[in-house]
Design a protein around this motif. Structure first.
Motif, mmCIF file in Angstrom:
data_model
loop_
_atom_site.group_PDB
_atom_site.id
_atom_site.type_symbol
_atom_site.label_atom_id
_atom_site.label_comp_id
_atom_site.label_asym_id
_atom_site.label_seq_id
_atom_site.Cartn_x
_atom_site.Cartn_y
_atom_site.Cartn_z
ATOM 1 N N SER A 253 0.886 -1.199 0.033
ATOM 2 C CA SER A 253 0.004 0.174 0.074
ATOM 3 C C SER A 253 0.943 1.282 0.093
ATOM 4 O O SER A 253 0.532 2.114 -0.699
ATOM 5 N N TYR A 254 1.868 1.257 0.724
ATOM 6 C CA TYR A 254 2.701 2.451 1.085
ATOM 7 C C TYR A 254 3.511 2.545 -0.403
ATOM 8 O O TYR A 254 3.665 3.712 -0.853
ATOM 9 N N ALA A 255 4.174 1.369 -0.952
ATOM 10 C CA ALA A 255 4.805 1.372 -2.097
ATOM 11 C C ALA A 255 3.802 1.824 -3.206
ATOM 12 O O ALA A 255 4.497 2.793 -4.012
ATOM 13 N N SER A 256 2.553 1.724 -3.360
ATOM 14 C CA SER A 256 1.650 1.997 -4.294
ATOM 15 C C SER A 256 1.490 3.637 -4.285
ATOM 16 O O SER A 256 1.379 4.413 -5.224
ATOM 17 N N MET A 257 1.346 4.131 -2.873
ATOM 18 C CA MET A 257 1.253 5.409 -2.612
ATOM 19 C C MET A 257 2.365 6.267 -3.193
ATOM 20 O O MET A 257 2.400 7.485 -3.468
ATOM 21 N N LEU A 258 3.756 5.515 -2.742
ATOM 22 C CA LEU A 258 4.648 6.450 -3.201
ATOM 23 C C LEU A 258 5.119 6.806 -4.424
ATOM 24 O O LEU A 258 5.407 7.457 -5.202
ATOM 25 N N PRO A 266 5.989 15.379 0.381
ATOM 26 C CA PRO A 266 7.357 15.026 0.996
ATOM 27 C C PRO A 266 6.890 14.420 2.520
ATOM 28 O O PRO A 266 7.552 13.404 3.003
ATOM 29 N N GLU A 267 5.587 14.687 2.996
ATOM 30 C CA GLU A 267 5.274 14.224 4.384
ATOM 31 C C GLU A 267 4.950 12.812 4.163
ATOM 32 O O GLU A 267 4.966 11.685 4.915
ATOM 33 N N LEU A 268 4.308 12.363 3.123
ATOM 34 C CA LEU A 268 4.151 10.954 2.725
ATOM 35 C C LEU A 268 5.150 10.289 2.587
ATOM 36 O O LEU A 268 5.277 8.819 2.676
ATOM 37 N N GLU A 270 8.187 10.339 3.709
ATOM 38 C CA GLU A 270 8.909 10.133 5.091
ATOM 39 C C GLU A 270 8.129 8.938 5.634
ATOM 40 O O GLU A 270 8.462 8.025 6.357
ATOM 41 N N GLU A 271 6.662 9.305 5.709
ATOM 42 C CA GLU A 271 5.848 8.328 6.575
ATOM 43 C C GLU A 271 5.827 7.071 5.872
ATOM 44 O O GLU A 271 5.831 5.808 6.562
ATOM 45 N N SER A 272 6.001 7.004 4.325
ATOM 46 C CA SER A 272 6.072 5.590 3.742
ATOM 47 C C SER A 272 7.218 4.745 3.883
ATOM 48 O O SER A 272 7.259 3.612 4.060
ATOM 49 N N VAL A 273 8.504 5.720 3.900
ATOM 50 C CA VAL A 273 9.536 4.996 4.002
ATOM 51 C C VAL A 273 9.943 4.528 5.323
ATOM 52 O O VAL A 273 10.190 3.278 5.654
ATOM 53 N N ASP A 274 9.151 5.056 6.332
ATOM 54 C CA ASP A 274 9.323 4.490 7.763
ATOM 55 C C ASP A 274 8.450 3.185 7.923
ATOM 56 O O ASP A 274 8.914 2.233 8.724
ATOM 57 N N ALA A 275 7.200 3.384 7.440
ATOM 58 C CA ALA A 275 6.429 2.491 7.507
ATOM 59 C C ALA A 275 6.927 1.034 6.678
ATOM 60 O O ALA A 275 6.998 -0.089 7.244
ATOM 61 N N ILE A 276 7.574 1.169 5.502
ATOM 62 C CA ILE A 276 8.002 0.089 4.699
ATOM 63 C C ILE A 276 9.219 -0.264 5.720
ATOM 64 O O ILE A 276 9.270 -1.706 5.719
ATOM 65 N N TYR A 277 10.030 0.271 6.031
ATOM 66 C CA TYR A 277 11.286 -0.099 6.782
ATOM 67 C C TYR A 277 11.115 -0.855 8.121
ATOM 68 O O TYR A 277 11.249 -1.916 8.252
#
Length: 460
Positions: A253-258, A266-268, A270-277
């Protein structure tokens, strides 16, 4: 060749060989005994005749035919033979007896001769004849009665062997059936399992506790183990796929949003990278735990040595304090004895229990050490949410969490206690939980004392 035929052939051949050996020994020993007795009897008679003839010669009597007739056996012949194998006196009730060949012997002689299948007892004594020459007095007796007795014995032995062989074959066939029936049933059951995939057991008859029953019982136990392991495997695959599905969905989901808006927001990003990590790290830890737990199913290999449990607990507590900035109070109640254990596995066990206590409690964690007459122990006590009584018997199940709605970041994958139980069992120790909801949980691990010479069944 089938086993049944092999059993019948083997047993039959050996039975025939044994019957031939035993019956042959009986026949020849009995025959020798009878003929020896007959020969001894004829020898005694021949000695009496010789004495009578010598007496008659010394008294100058000439009517030797009458003398020989007086001593003539019922089924025999007496004759006096010269060195030229000619008879000078002969007495026989049957003419055929006179035709029995003879050979001059100048010394005492006795033997059993067989002529046309009939045994004859022949005994001869040398004596001095009326003209001063040496002649041979020969007594011959036809042993027809003995032959009939020996032939009767042979018939009896043959019939007895036949009567023994037929029931032996019958009961050998029954015995092979008794032996092979469980094997055939096992083979049939295994084929059905192979064809249908359903685990089936043998239907054991009776309770004889013999080797066949034990084999069937062992087969059923093996089927139980296979079925149990298969169910565990199915459950493990199901649970693992379920547990991995959530982090994979989050990452997707986060990869798709990215991919769609990451560069614009930019805020998305950072949030996506943190969640994926975060989800990637959790998947890695979960995968490592699952692999370790799967390996532990096959008798955990331990590298045992004498371990100072007190130093090990102090080190683990210090490392956890530094890593997570949490207070862990060490309470030593007099632990001095070492334990024979795998250092790395005990460290892993301490980290699992201390990490659980840290996750489920914000207050100080207490690590208590002590020993009894034959064991050393440590206990980890927290003041967290506690575990409901109805859940205590499920805490070692894989992927099980007491609070299903709990945040996964603090709750973990639910594999730690399964691994902890495997480690304690491999060391032949015990692990016990006491807990009260809202008050906290205490986990006590007990390990046997030991030295490097201690023999442990799990050590490899």
């Amino acid at each position: 060749m089938k086993i049944k035929r092999k059993i019948l052939l083997f047993s039959s051949v050996w039975l025939v060989i044994m019957l031939l050996f035993v019956n042959g020994a009986i026949y020849f020993l009995f025959q020798k005994n009878i003929l020896d007795n007959d020969l001894n009897r004829v020898k005694d008679h021949a000695e009496s005749v010789t004495e009578a003839v010598n007496r008659a010669i010394s008294e100058n009597e000439t009517d030797f035919s009458s003398l020989l007739n007086a001593y003539l056996p019922p089924n025999g012949m007496i004759r006096i033979v010269t060195e030229e194998n000619t008879s000078v006196a002969n007495s026989a009730k049957e003419y055929d007896m006179r035709l029995v060949p003879t050979k001059f012997q100048n010394q005492q002689f006795s033997a059993i001769r067989t002529i046309e299948g009939t045994p004859y007892a022949v005994v001869s004594y040398p004596l001095i004849w009326t003209d001063g020459s040496i002649v041979m007095l020969e007594v011959t007796e036809k042993l027809e009665d003995s032959k009939r007795t020996i032939d009767t014995l042979l018939i009896v032995l043959l019939l007895a062997s036949l009567f023994l062989l037929i029931p032996a074959l019958f009961f050998g066939n029954m015995l092979s059936g008794i032996i092979l029936t469980p094997i055939q049933a096992m083979t049939k059951t295994m084929k059905q399992i192979q064809q249908t995939g359903d685990y089936q057991k043998l239907q054991l008859q009776g309770n004889s506790k013999d080797e066949l029953y034990t084999m069937g019982h062992t087969f059923n136990q093996m089927i139980d183990i296979l079925e149990k392991n298969y169910q565990k495997q199915q459950q493990f695959v199901s649970d693992a796929s379920h547990e991995l599905k959530t982090p994979l969905t989050v990452i997707e989901s986060y990869a798709s949003m990215l991919k769609r808006w990451g560069m614009k927001k930019p805020e998305l990003l950072e949030e996506s990278v943190d969640a994926i990590y975060s989800e990637s790290i959790r998947m890695k830890e979960m995968t490592e735990q699952m692999l370790e737990l799967a390996n532990a199913e096959n008798d955990m290999v331990l590298k045992k040595e004498t371990v100072d449990l007190r130093d090990l607990c102090k080190q683990a507590a210090h490392n956890m304090e530094v890593s997570f900035n949490r207070d862990i109070r060490l309470v030593d109640l007099g632990l001095t004895s070492p334990v024979l254990a795998d250092t790395n596995r005990i460290k892993q066990l301490l980290y699992i229990l201390l990490d659980n206590a840290r996750k489920y409690s914000e207050a100080e964690v207490e690590l208590e050490l002590g020993e009894t007459a034959g064991t050393c122990y440590f206990s980890v006590r927290d003041k967290g949410v506690g575990i409901p009584i109805e859940d205590l018997d499920k805490i070692y199940d894989r992927f099980y969490r007491v609070d299903k709605a709990r945040n996964r970041d603090s709750g973990g994958a639910g594999l730690g206690l399964s691994i902890a139980k495997q480690i304690v069992d491999a060391h032949q120790g015990t692990i016990d939980f006491t807990s009260e909801e809202g008050q906290g949980t205490t986990v006590k691990v007990t390990l046997p004392k030991g030295t490097e010479r201690t023999v442990n069944a799990n050590e490899k």
